[in-house]
Design a protein around this motif. Sequence first.
Motif, PDB file in Angstrom:
ATOM      1  N   VAL A  92       0.849  -1.190   0.000  1.00 25.44           N
ATOM      2  CA  VAL A  92       0.000   0.000   0.000  1.00 25.44           C
ATOM      3  C   VAL A  92       0.885   1.240   0.000  1.00 25.44           C
ATOM      4  O   VAL A  92       1.735   1.414   0.876  1.00 25.44           O
ATOM      5  N   GLU A  93       0.682   2.105  -0.994  1.00 20.84           N
ATOM      6  CA  GLU A  93       1.455   3.343  -1.096  1.00 20.84           C
ATOM      7  C   GLU A  93       0.959   4.347  -0.059  1.00 20.84           C
ATOM      8  O   GLU A  93      -0.239   4.619   0.048  1.00 20.84           O
ATOM      9  N   LEU A  94       1.903   4.913   0.702  1.00 22.57           N
ATOM     10  CA  LEU A  94       1.576   5.938   1.690  1.00 22.57           C
ATOM     11  C   LEU A  94       1.916   7.302   1.117  1.00 22.57           C
ATOM     12  O   LEU A  94       2.976   7.489   0.525  1.00 22.57           O
ATOM     13  N   ARG A  95       1.016   8.274   1.317  1.00 20.19           N
ATOM     14  CA  ARG A  95       1.225   9.645   0.839  1.00 20.19           C
ATOM     15  C   ARG A  95       1.300  10.586   2.034  1.00 20.19           C
ATOM     16  O   ARG A  95       0.680  10.351   3.059  1.00 20.19           O
ATOM     17  N   THR A  96       2.012  11.685   1.875  1.00 21.44           N
ATOM     18  CA  THR A  96       2.171  12.662   2.947  1.00 21.44           C
ATOM     19  C   THR A  96       0.865  13.421   3.184  1.00 21.44           C
ATOM     20  O   THR A  96       0.199  13.830   2.242  1.00 21.44           O
ATOM     21  N   VAL A  97       0.520  13.616   4.466  1.00 19.30           N
ATOM     22  CA  VAL A  97      -0.633  14.433   4.836  1.00 19.30           C
ATOM     23  C   VAL A  97      -0.181  15.898   4.792  1.00 19.30           C
ATOM     24  O   VAL A  97       0.751  16.272   5.507  1.00 19.30           O
ATOM     25  N   ARG A 104       1.169   9.878   7.327  1.00 15.21           N
ATOM     26  CA  ARG A 104       0.906   9.570   5.934  1.00 15.21           C
ATOM     27  C   ARG A 104      -0.548   9.128   5.845  1.00 15.21           C
ATOM     28  O   ARG A 104      -1.175   8.812   6.850  1.00 15.21           O
ATOM     29  N   TYR A 105      -1.050   9.082   4.638  1.00 14.75           N
ATOM     30  CA  TYR A 105      -2.396   8.555   4.452  1.00 14.75           C
ATOM     31  C   TYR A 105      -2.393   7.627   3.254  1.00 14.75           C
ATOM     32  O   TYR A 105      -1.474   7.618   2.434  1.00 14.75           O
ATOM     33  N   ALA A 106      -3.419   6.825   3.184  1.00 15.40           N
ATOM     34  CA  ALA A 106      -3.612   5.930   2.052  1.00 15.40           C
ATOM     35  C   ALA A 106      -5.110   5.790   1.844  1.00 15.40           C
ATOM     36  O   ALA A 106      -5.911   6.063   2.739  1.00 15.40           O
ATOM     37  N   PRO A 117       3.978   6.553   9.681  1.00 17.86           N
ATOM     38  CA  PRO A 117       4.817   6.027   8.609  1.00 17.86           C
ATOM     39  C   PRO A 117       5.888   5.030   9.034  1.00 17.86           C
ATOM     40  O   PRO A 117       6.200   4.112   8.291  1.00 17.86           O
ATOM     41  N   ARG A 118       6.449   5.195  10.213  1.00 15.69           N
ATOM     42  CA  ARG A 118       7.542   4.308  10.631  1.00 15.69           C
ATOM     43  C   ARG A 118       7.057   2.867  10.793  1.00 15.69           C
ATOM     44  O   ARG A 118       7.713   1.927  10.367  1.00 15.69           O
ATOM     45  N   THR A 119       5.886   2.699  11.396  1.00 15.38           N
ATOM     46  CA  THR A 119       5.366   1.355  11.656  1.00 15.38           C
ATOM     47  C   THR A 119       4.294   0.929  10.667  1.00 15.38           C
ATOM     48  O   THR A 119       3.903  -0.230  10.655  1.00 15.38           O
TER      49      THR A 119
END
Length: 127
Positions: A92-97, A104-106, A117-119
């Motif tokens: 799953v790609e994470l994007r910056t909030v 991050r959000y997805a 994001p780290r975990t």
Amino acid sequence: MNNRLAVSLIAAALLIPGAAFAQSTTAQGAAEGAARGGDAAGPVGAIVGGTVGAAVGAAVEIPNAIITGLPRDHSVVIQERVVVGEPLPPTVELRTVPQHTEYRYAVVNDRRVIVEPRTRRVVKIID
């Protein structure tokens, strides 16, 4: 039990169910933390619990204007159930909030989620 050990144990016990607090606001986190801490160790526990609960609640207070502005496009379908406190798969790609770069959000299964994001753990499910 000495006070330092009691405080440490209470703080640890309150951080473990952090996922439950993740959907809360600061005030709700403080109230729930104080109640749990008070049950575990009396007045000192209530103080520590309230402080920890408020901090955890504040950690995911992203303003509604930013949340509603997160796009819903590029939804990824996964078989796993999306649950607060559980990590998203690495696919799953994470994007910056915007304005909250610590998160991050997805968009997963047509639901927007806020992620640490780290975990990669889900801290809030928006919709």
